[in-house]
Design a protein around this motif. Structure first.
Motif, PDB file in Angstrom:
ATOM      1  N   GLY A 138       0.827  -1.195   0.000  1.00 20.64           N
ATOM      2  CA  GLY A 138       0.000   0.000   0.000  1.00 20.64           C
ATOM      3  C   GLY A 138       0.866   1.251   0.000  1.00 20.64           C
ATOM      4  N   PRO A 139       0.259   2.424  -0.092  1.00 21.49           N
ATOM      5  CA  PRO A 139       1.044   3.664  -0.200  1.00 21.49           C
ATOM      6  C   PRO A 139       2.058   3.860   0.917  1.00 21.49           C
ATOM      7  CG  PRO A 139      -1.281   4.085  -0.652  1.00 21.49           C
ATOM      8  CD  PRO A 139      -1.191   2.678  -0.164  1.00 21.49           C
ATOM      9  N   TRP A 140       1.757   3.348   2.131  1.00 24.23           N
ATOM     10  CA  TRP A 140       2.653   3.562   3.269  1.00 24.23           C
ATOM     11  C   TRP A 140       3.346   2.272   3.708  1.00 24.23           C
ATOM     12  CZ3 TRP A 140       3.742   8.419   4.558  1.00 24.23           C
ATOM     13  CH2 TRP A 140       2.829   9.426   4.242  1.00 24.23           C
ATOM     14  N   GLU A 141       3.338   1.244   2.881  1.00 21.87           N
ATOM     15  CA  GLU A 141       3.857  -0.058   3.285  1.00 21.87           C
ATOM     16  C   GLU A 141       5.237  -0.343   2.695  1.00 21.87           C
ATOM     17  OE1 GLU A 141       0.140  -2.935   4.364  1.00 21.87           O
ATOM     18  OE2 GLU A 141       0.657  -2.766   2.236  1.00 21.87           O
ATOM     19  N   VAL A 142       5.937  -1.248   3.388  1.00 17.80           N
ATOM     20  CA  VAL A 142       7.264  -1.702   2.974  1.00 17.80           C
ATOM     21  C   VAL A 142       7.248  -3.226   2.930  1.00 17.80           C
ATOM     22  CG1 VAL A 142       9.729  -1.742   3.540  1.00 17.80           C
ATOM     23  CG2 VAL A 142       8.362   0.295   4.060  1.00 17.80           C
TER      24      VAL A 142
ATOM     25  N   VAL B  30      15.986  -7.009   4.199  1.00 18.65           N
ATOM     26  CA  VAL B  30      16.308  -6.098   3.102  1.00 18.65           C
ATOM     27  C   VAL B  30      15.010  -5.666   2.440  1.00 18.65           C
ATOM     28  CG1 VAL B  30      17.524  -5.841   0.907  1.00 18.65           C
ATOM     29  CG2 VAL B  30      18.532  -7.239   2.723  1.00 18.65           C
ATOM     30  N   VAL B  31      14.875  -4.390   2.169  1.00 20.62           N
ATOM     31  CA  VAL B  31      13.687  -3.858   1.495  1.00 20.62           C
ATOM     32  C   VAL B  31      13.672  -4.349   0.044  1.00 20.62           C
ATOM     33  CG1 VAL B  31      12.491  -1.775   0.727  1.00 20.62           C
ATOM     34  CG2 VAL B  31      13.610  -1.823   2.975  1.00 20.62           C
ATOM     35  N   VAL B  32      12.528  -4.893  -0.383  1.00 22.35           N
ATOM     36  CA  VAL B  32      12.385  -5.301  -1.784  1.00 22.35           C
ATOM     37  C   VAL B  32      11.362  -4.460  -2.537  1.00 22.35           C
ATOM     38  CG1 VAL B  32      13.183  -7.649  -1.380  1.00 22.35           C
ATOM     39  CG2 VAL B  32      10.750  -7.140  -1.147  1.00 22.35           C
ATOM     40  N   ALA B  33      10.484  -3.772  -1.827  1.00 18.32           N
ATOM     41  CA  ALA B  33       9.502  -2.899  -2.485  1.00 18.32           C
ATOM     42  C   ALA B  33       8.949  -1.920  -1.455  1.00 18.32           C
ATOM     43  CB  ALA B  33       8.368  -3.716  -3.102  1.00 18.32           C
ATOM     44  N   THR B  34       8.508  -0.763  -1.937  1.00 17.09           N
ATOM     45  CA  THR B  34       7.907   0.241  -1.057  1.00 17.09           C
ATOM     46  C   THR B  34       6.692   0.857  -1.734  1.00 17.09           C
ATOM     47  OG1 THR B  34       9.270   2.048  -1.933  1.00 17.09           O
ATOM     48  CG2 THR B  34      10.147   0.835  -0.037  1.00 17.09           C
ATOM     49  N   GLY B  35       5.779   1.360  -0.902  1.00 13.05           N
ATOM     50  CA  GLY B  35       4.653   2.118  -1.417  1.00 13.05           C
ATOM     51  C   GLY B  35       5.069   3.510  -1.851  1.00 13.05           C
ATOM     52  N   GLU B  36       4.193   4.174  -2.564  1.00 12.04           N
ATOM     53  CA  GLU B  36       4.540   5.450  -3.196  1.00 12.04           C
ATOM     54  C   GLU B  36       4.828   6.566  -2.202  1.00 12.04           C
ATOM     55  OE1 GLU B  36      -0.088   6.917  -3.963  1.00 12.04           O
ATOM     56  OE2 GLU B  36       1.014   5.849  -5.544  1.00 12.04           O
ATOM     57  N   ASN B  37       4.329   6.463  -0.974  1.00 12.05           N
ATOM     58  CA  ASN B  37       4.539   7.528   0.011  1.00 12.05           C
ATOM     59  C   ASN B  37       5.729   7.277   0.931  1.00 12.05           C
ATOM     60  OD1 ASN B  37       2.279   8.875  -0.969  1.00 12.05           O
ATOM     61  ND2 ASN B  37       0.899   7.957   0.536  1.00 12.05           N
TER      62      ASN B  37
ATOM     63  N   VAL C  90      13.174   4.778   3.378  1.00 13.17           N
ATOM     64  CA  VAL C  90      13.915   3.602   2.920  1.00 13.17           C
ATOM     65  C   VAL C  90      13.537   3.332   1.472  1.00 13.17           C
ATOM     66  CG1 VAL C  90      14.130   2.554   5.198  1.00 13.17           C
ATOM     67  CG2 VAL C  90      12.125   2.016   3.784  1.00 13.17           C
ATOM     68  N   GLN C  91      14.385   2.553   0.791  1.00 10.69           N
ATOM     69  CA  GLN C  91      14.136   2.195  -0.595  1.00 10.69           C
ATOM     70  C   GLN C  91      14.636   0.773  -0.843  1.00 10.69           C
ATOM     71  OE1 GLN C  91      16.284   5.043  -2.942  1.00 10.69           O
ATOM     72  NE2 GLN C  91      18.274   4.453  -2.144  1.00 10.69           N
ATOM     73  N   PRO C  92      14.216   0.150  -1.963  1.00 11.81           N
ATOM     74  CA  PRO C  92      14.664  -1.216  -2.240  1.00 11.81           C
ATOM     75  C   PRO C  92      16.191  -1.342  -2.173  1.00 11.81           C
ATOM     76  CG  PRO C  92      12.877  -0.655  -3.712  1.00 11.81           C
ATOM     77  CD  PRO C  92      13.210   0.606  -2.960  1.00 11.81           C
ATOM     78  N   GLY C  93      16.628  -2.417  -1.505  1.00 12.41           N
ATOM     79  CA  GLY C  93      18.057  -2.645  -1.315  1.00 12.41           C
ATOM     80  C   GLY C  93      18.579  -2.232   0.038  1.00 12.41           C
TER      81      GLY C  93
END
Length: 353
Positions: free
Chosen positions: A28-32, A67-74, A78-81
């Motif tokens: 979702g927009p605020w999810e990781v 490790v982050v693999v995907a993030t919501g638009e908001n 953090v970002q992937p990787g």
């Protein structure tokens, strides 16, 4: 997104976890979305397992490293990787937006729910408020316990007790949380550090982590021993990490009393979550001018405090390598749970993926 995960799911009305394959939803927009590297097995999760009165499947666990693999638009912090830690307290308590709880669709059409986050599986999908950037230079199996055990134990010393430097401290109950509290008191310069438990192997770990004295409460009267070690008055600060309500009278009794007109007494911090109602002599608290304070989650603000814990670990004051005493694979999760129930986990158990 197309990510398939294996998650430990607790069905309604059952006390046995099932490893299920799920197709993760888009964040979702605020999810990781986090690919897990390791997660901790916290005793509080056993309380969820032992309570079958739930109408929906549950996914549980609340401390991990990954490790982050995907993030919501908001999501911007953090970002992937990115290497991250998962925790159960919002990383920024001042944020105006209340974080949402995770929900995971299962392949049979049911939806697994959480109280806020989940960690027991190969992946997690959580609100960004529960995701903190991981410290550099530390192994994920060690940092995976910062999000609960270290936060609760060491955080209580950092945030709830005032300055413990040069003061006498007693820590009651030496599981992962208690050992983290002991490490925190050692890192912050407690002058004497008394560890209390009923297991000699835990007391030996406490000694190696900085305890100046250890007391086996099964064979000795800890309150009497603490008074003897402090020359009569008791300790300046106590941390009760036992989760045993009836122990409170003893741990409070081992804190020094104040004298009317001359100053307040010492402080007892309630760290372990009591699992049943309890009572104690309120007049004792009043007449001795002691302070009793609860410290949920160590009163931590994760964005502020996790870098402090990492600094302690990197300089050797917070001995994460000694806190993590048992390691399991995901397929051995049930074995880890049973070891925790049976008292075979000295510090903190983690699952390494």
């Amino acid at each position: 997104m197309g990510i398939t995960a294996r998650l430990a799911v607790l069905p309604p009305g059952r006390k046995e976890l099932e490893l299920e394959t799920v197709d993760l939803p888009e964040p979702g927009p605020w999810e990781v979305v986090i690919e897990q590297q390791a997660f901790g097995i916290c005793h509080s999760q056993l309380d969820l397992i032992d309570n079958p009165s739930r109408a929906e499947p549950l996914v549980i666990g609340h401390e991990s490293a990954g490790v982050v693999v995907a993030t919501g638009e908001n999501v911007t912090h953090v970002q992937p990787g990115d290497d991250v830690l998962l925790t159960w307290l919002p990383r920024d308590p001042s944020a105006s937006r209340a974080p949402g709880a995770s929900r995971i669709p299962l392949r049979d059409g049911r939806v697994a729910v959480t109280h806020n986050v989940f960690a027991w599986g190969t992946h997690a999908v959580v609100d960004e408020q529960y995701v903190v950037t991981a410290p550099a230079g530390l192994s994920p199996d060690l940092t995976s316990i910062i999000g609960c055990a270290v936060m609760t134990g060491a955080g209580s010393v950092l945030n709830a007790a005032g300055d413990v430097s040069g003061r006498s401290v007693a820590v009651w109950g030496l599981g992962g949380v208690g050992l983290a509290a002991l490490s925190g008191a050692h890192a912050l310069g407690a002058s004497s550090l008394i560890a209390v438990d009923i297991h000699d192997e835990k007391l030996e770990v406490a000694r190696s982590m900085g305890a100046t004295h250890v007391v086996n409460a099964r064979t000795d009267d800890p309150e009497a021993v603490i008074r003897q070690l402090t020359g009569g008055p008791g300790v300046d600060v106590g941390f009760d990490c036992t989760g045993i309500g009836e122990n409170l009278a003893r741990s409070l009794g081992a804190v020094r009393a104040g004298v009317a007109g001359r100053g307040a007494g010492g402080t007892l911090v309630l760290v372990g979550a009591p699992r049943a109602p309890f009572s104690f002599n309120g007049m004792q608290l009043l007449s001795t001018s002691k302070t009793l304070i609860g410290a949920l989650g160590g009163l931590c603000s994760p964005d502020r405090d996790f870098p402090v814990f990492a600094e302690w670990a990197n300089r050797g004051d917070l001995r994460l390598d000694e806190l993590v005493t048992n390691r399991y694979s995901l397929s051995e999760l049930d074995e880890g749970i049973q070891d925790l129930r049976a008292g075979r986990v000295v510090g903190r158990a983690v699952v390494v993926l």
